[in-house]
Design a protein around this motif. Sequence first.
Motif, mmCIF file in Angstrom:
data_model
loop_
_atom_site.group_PDB
_atom_site.id
_atom_site.type_symbol
_atom_site.label_atom_id
_atom_site.label_comp_id
_atom_site.label_asym_id
_atom_site.label_seq_id
_atom_site.Cartn_x
_atom_site.Cartn_y
_atom_site.Cartn_z
ATOM 1 N N GLN A 1 0.251 82.233 -29.110
ATOM 2 C CA GLN A 1 -0.051 82.808 -27.806
ATOM 3 C C GLN A 1 -0.837 81.800 -26.974
ATOM 4 O O GLN A 1 -1.845 81.257 -27.414
ATOM 5 C CB GLN A 1 -0.872 84.084 -27.964
ATOM 6 C CG GLN A 1 -1.310 84.674 -26.614
ATOM 7 C CD GLN A 1 -2.314 85.790 -26.789
ATOM 8 O OE1 GLN A 1 -1.977 86.839 -27.319
ATOM 9 N NE2 GLN A 1 -3.548 85.551 -26.370
ATOM 10 N N LEU A 2 -0.339 81.543 -25.764
ATOM 11 C CA LEU A 2 -0.985 80.622 -24.842
ATOM 12 C C LEU A 2 -1.396 81.420 -23.612
ATOM 13 O O LEU A 2 -0.541 81.959 -22.911
ATOM 14 C CB LEU A 2 -0.029 79.490 -24.446
ATOM 15 C CG LEU A 2 0.678 78.770 -25.602
ATOM 16 C CD1 LEU A 2 1.633 77.717 -25.054
ATOM 17 C CD2 LEU A 2 -0.328 78.145 -26.552
ATOM 18 N N SER A 3 -2.679 81.514 -23.361
ATOM 19 C CA SER A 3 -3.162 82.321 -22.240
ATOM 20 C C SER A 3 -3.961 81.456 -21.269
ATOM 21 O O SER A 3 -4.488 80.403 -21.631
ATOM 22 C CB SER A 3 -4.031 83.467 -22.743
ATOM 23 O OG SER A 3 -5.166 82.983 -23.439
ATOM 24 N N GLY A 4 -4.026 81.922 -20.035
ATOM 25 C CA GLY A 4 -4.788 81.194 -19.030
ATOM 26 C C GLY A 4 -4.153 81.312 -17.670
ATOM 27 O O GLY A 4 -3.052 81.870 -17.518
ATOM 28 N N PRO A 5 -4.778 80.794 -16.636
ATOM 29 C CA PRO A 5 -4.268 80.891 -15.268
ATOM 30 C C PRO A 5 -2.991 80.069 -15.094
ATOM 31 O O PRO A 5 -2.673 79.220 -15.928
ATOM 32 C CB PRO A 5 -5.417 80.333 -14.434
ATOM 33 C CG PRO A 5 -6.168 79.437 -15.354
ATOM 34 C CD PRO A 5 -6.062 80.080 -16.708
ATOM 35 N N PRO A 6 -2.260 80.284 -13.995
ATOM 36 C CA PRO A 6 -1.016 79.534 -13.763
ATOM 37 C C PRO A 6 -1.273 78.049 -13.578
ATOM 38 O O PRO A 6 -2.316 77.636 -13.081
ATOM 39 C CB PRO A 6 -0.477 80.160 -12.458
ATOM 40 C CG PRO A 6 -1.170 81.478 -12.324
ATOM 41 C CD PRO A 6 -2.502 81.309 -12.955
ATOM 42 N N GLY A 7 -0.266 77.249 -13.991
ATOM 43 C CA GLY A 7 -0.290 75.824 -13.713
ATOM 44 C C GLY A 7 -1.233 74.993 -14.531
ATOM 45 O O GLY A 7 -1.590 73.878 -14.126
ATOM 46 N N VAL A 8 -1.663 75.499 -15.710
ATOM 47 C CA VAL A 8 -2.616 74.721 -16.518
ATOM 48 C C VAL A 8 -1.965 74.097 -17.747
ATOM 49 O O VAL A 8 -2.650 73.470 -18.545
ATOM 50 C CB VAL A 8 -3.813 75.602 -16.939
ATOM 51 C CG1 VAL A 8 -4.624 76.014 -15.716
ATOM 52 C CG2 VAL A 8 -3.347 76.827 -17.722
ATOM 53 N N GLY A 9 -0.638 74.288 -17.916
ATOM 54 C CA GLY A 9 0.060 73.604 -19.014
ATOM 55 C C GLY A 9 0.598 74.503 -20.109
ATOM 56 O O GLY A 9 1.024 74.000 -21.153
ATOM 57 N N LYS A 10 0.583 75.819 -19.904
ATOM 58 C CA LYS A 10 1.069 76.714 -20.977
ATOM 59 C C LYS A 10 2.555 76.475 -21.243
ATOM 60 O O LYS A 10 2.964 76.254 -22.385
ATOM 61 C CB LYS A 10 0.833 78.182 -20.576
ATOM 62 C CG LYS A 10 -0.615 78.536 -20.300
ATOM 63 C CD LYS A 10 -0.815 80.029 -20.116
ATOM 64 C CE LYS A 10 -0.020 80.600 -18.969
ATOM 65 N NZ LYS A 10 -0.446 80.074 -17.650
ATOM 66 N N THR A 11 3.356 76.530 -20.190
ATOM 67 C CA THR A 11 4.800 76.325 -20.350
ATOM 68 C C THR A 11 5.099 74.913 -20.816
ATOM 69 O O THR A 11 5.954 74.697 -21.691
ATOM 70 C CB THR A 11 5.522 76.610 -19.024
ATOM 71 O OG1 THR A 11 5.254 77.958 -18.629
ATOM 72 C CG2 THR A 11 7.018 76.413 -19.163
ATOM 73 N N MET A 12 4.385 73.943 -20.262
ATOM 74 C CA MET A 12 4.624 72.550 -20.627
ATOM 75 C C MET A 12 4.307 72.297 -22.097
ATOM 76 O O MET A 12 4.902 71.415 -22.732
ATOM 77 C CB MET A 12 3.796 71.632 -19.738
ATOM 78 C CG MET A 12 4.141 70.161 -19.910
ATOM 79 S SD MET A 12 3.221 69.103 -18.795
ATOM 80 C CE MET A 12 3.777 67.496 -19.348
ATOM 81 N N THR A 13 3.377 73.070 -22.654
ATOM 82 C CA THR A 13 3.059 72.919 -24.078
ATOM 83 C C THR A 13 4.286 73.219 -24.930
ATOM 84 O O THR A 13 4.638 72.444 -25.836
ATOM 85 C CB THR A 13 1.909 73.868 -24.468
ATOM 86 O OG1 THR A 13 0.748 73.531 -23.716
ATOM 87 C CG2 THR A 13 1.596 73.755 -25.951
ATOM 88 N N ALA A 14 4.954 74.345 -24.646
ATOM 89 C CA ALA A 14 6.160 74.700 -25.400
ATOM 90 C C ALA A 14 7.262 73.672 -25.184
ATOM 91 O O ALA A 14 7.958 73.277 -26.129
ATOM 92 C CB ALA A 14 6.631 76.094 -24.981
ATOM 93 N N GLU A 15 7.429 73.224 -23.940
ATOM 94 C CA GLU A 15 8.448 72.218 -23.636
ATOM 95 C C GLU A 15 8.185 70.927 -24.392
ATOM 96 O O GLU A 15 9.113 70.295 -24.927
ATOM 97 C CB GLU A 15 8.480 71.961 -22.132
ATOM 98 C CG GLU A 15 8.944 73.145 -21.307
ATOM 99 C CD GLU A 15 8.756 72.938 -19.812
ATOM 100 O OE1 GLU A 15 9.365 73.681 -19.025
ATOM 101 O OE2 GLU A 15 7.986 72.021 -19.439
ATOM 102 N N SER A 16 6.932 70.529 -24.462
ATOM 103 C CA SER A 16 6.575 69.274 -25.133
ATOM 104 C C SER A 16 6.793 69.356 -26.634
ATOM 105 O O SER A 16 7.249 68.389 -27.263
ATOM 106 C CB SER A 16 5.112 68.922 -24.836
ATOM 107 O OG SER A 16 4.897 68.778 -23.456
ATOM 108 N N VAL A 17 6.473 70.514 -27.234
ATOM 109 C CA VAL A 17 6.688 70.688 -28.674
ATOM 110 C C VAL A 17 8.171 70.552 -29.003
ATOM 111 O O VAL A 17 8.564 69.858 -29.959
ATOM 112 C CB VAL A 17 6.157 72.054 -29.137
ATOM 113 C CG1 VAL A 17 6.645 72.376 -30.546
ATOM 114 C CG2 VAL A 17 4.632 72.064 -29.110
ATOM 115 N N ALA A 18 9.024 71.201 -28.196
ATOM 116 C CA ALA A 18 10.471 71.116 -28.432
ATOM 117 C C ALA A 18 10.961 69.685 -28.267
ATOM 118 O O ALA A 18 11.835 69.218 -29.020
ATOM 119 C CB ALA A 18 11.202 72.042 -27.469
#
Length: 630
Positions: A433-450
């Motif tokens: 689970q990745l929580s926090g305000p928009p634009g801080v890297g939550k989505t990019m974290t999943a993209e980077s792992v893949a």
Amino acid sequence: MAIDSDAPTMAAASDTAKKPIAKDSNTPTESEDEEIKYAKPGTLCGVHNVYQTKPDENEETSWSKDLPETIIDPAEDAESAQYALIVRNVKCYDGRKSLSIHSIVIQSEFLKTFLGKVLEGYPGITVTLERLEFTAPFKPLVHRWEDFLKAREEEELDETTKEHVDLLHKILEEELRDILARKKDLIRNGVITHSLLWTLFEPDDVVIATVGGRRNAYLFTDDAINCRTKAIILEVKFVEFDGDDFGYSDDRFEVPVFIGTTPITSLPAFPLRYHPDKESIRESLIARGKVWEQHKGYHYKQYEGTATGFLDDDKTKKFHVKSRIIIDTEAFNVFHPHKSIWVWGDLPEELTDEHRLVASSSVWGYSLRDKEWLRFHLDGTSEIQWNSAAFDSLVLPKEQENLKDLILAFAKSHSMSSFDDVVQGKGRGIIMQLSGPPGVGKTMTAESVAEVMQVPLYAMSAGDLGSEAYKVENNLKDILRMIPKWGAVLLLDEADVFMEARTSADLQRNELVSIFLRMLEYYEGILFLTTNRADEIDPAFESRIHVSLAYQNLDFTSRRHVWCQFLARSANTEVFSEEELDRLAAVELNGRQIKNMLKTAGLLAWSQKKDLNIEHVQTVLTLRKSAKPA
């Protein structure tokens, strides 16, 4: 009329009907003083023959006990069996001759042996049959006429065989003379008429056609006439893969009626042997077939070009795809059953060049960006250029930098783990689970792992799943079956609606949360859940989430790092001074906003035909500031 089971001749049967039948045999009798008496229905062991009458003025027929006056003895009997050939003739109405041949029955064993060599490999012909029959327009013999002539002249034939062959040649040459001469003349001029189109196509001929701007090869199987339009339908087959095996699939091309002649090479499909560059075409198609053969099974590729989608009513829809795709025919059939791919025939696991020549030019799979099952053109696929620095470019506040290694370690360990729950099939997934305000890297974290793991990323939002419980459940079932099969990373962005704490006031949403919880129990892959409201999630998720990370708003240092990263991709960072970078980093923006600022500034620079500089960025920032409500 009663006839015994020995089935007497028709004449005898007629006589039998006139004879009185003995009373003691339970059969009808007659006399001058009494009526005919009949046996009980269905009790006599015999056959009662009736005959169809001629059509009346209304073209209707009925049945009669009387033998038709026009009945004739059968034409084929012991007498006809003596001859090498039986030729059936019918009236001819073209004005050039009174009779034409309807069919020829080959009875000569000498001829059957001879024709066995001439027609070797011709589909549908078995020359060893006791009754070998050819029917007008004698397609096999027209197609193999040159072989017939060559064998007649060159082969050493015994006297009897030669006599029989000469006899058949004389009959066929007289009957087919006009067709053969016209065919030869047309081909010499590189053209064909609609009525003689069939003379070009022999079964199993390699034919070529251009479909969607791409040349494909097929094997011709048969032709037919569209009764309504009189167009000729060319039926063909090609090599396809159904997810398990190679085999043949069918297709067809329609040749509309045309007047006079048309070039052979202008037909929708035509035999490869009539193409002036047939050898190089053959080589290129075999080479493409080898590449296509290597795409059986599962493959993760980049794709750019058009692709075809299939709707429930069998209509098609064109897509322009620029995305990473999953090539997987087996999955296409499972998750797209109304247009599943099937094949027939028994082909080897490793194809021959003859198979590769007529192999499909398409692959079947899924576009990750378009969320569509599609047919892709092979030449639109390419290898993925992995961004090995993706994970390193992920920007987190300094005190959270060590979390990046933790996330990657969890993801990589999943691929090597064989852990299972007490109940088989449960608890095999890794949920973060990745929580926090928009634009801080939550989505990019999943993209980077893949990207680092070089596996597909399947990203979706709550809107992709729907809002009705049964739709959400069905969609989740498909996705959670599909993702582990590909070893993909699943990202459910903005998952708040499925994770928010249940209350007694909203039963419908409670049902969605319950469905989602149940599905997670049996998920076997890597799942990232992003949320903006971590403190409001249902307590039941705590036991299902392996790692929970809270992202903070970007600080000055992080924002400066993000500005530098995006500038390095889109412009010369040396154009921006340290002071200018500091000034940009001082503006409180998140990562997504910084990316959008630079994209807009880049468009402004392009419109002015200048390199991107601080003035362009400052202009966009000023516009943003003036657009914000007071």
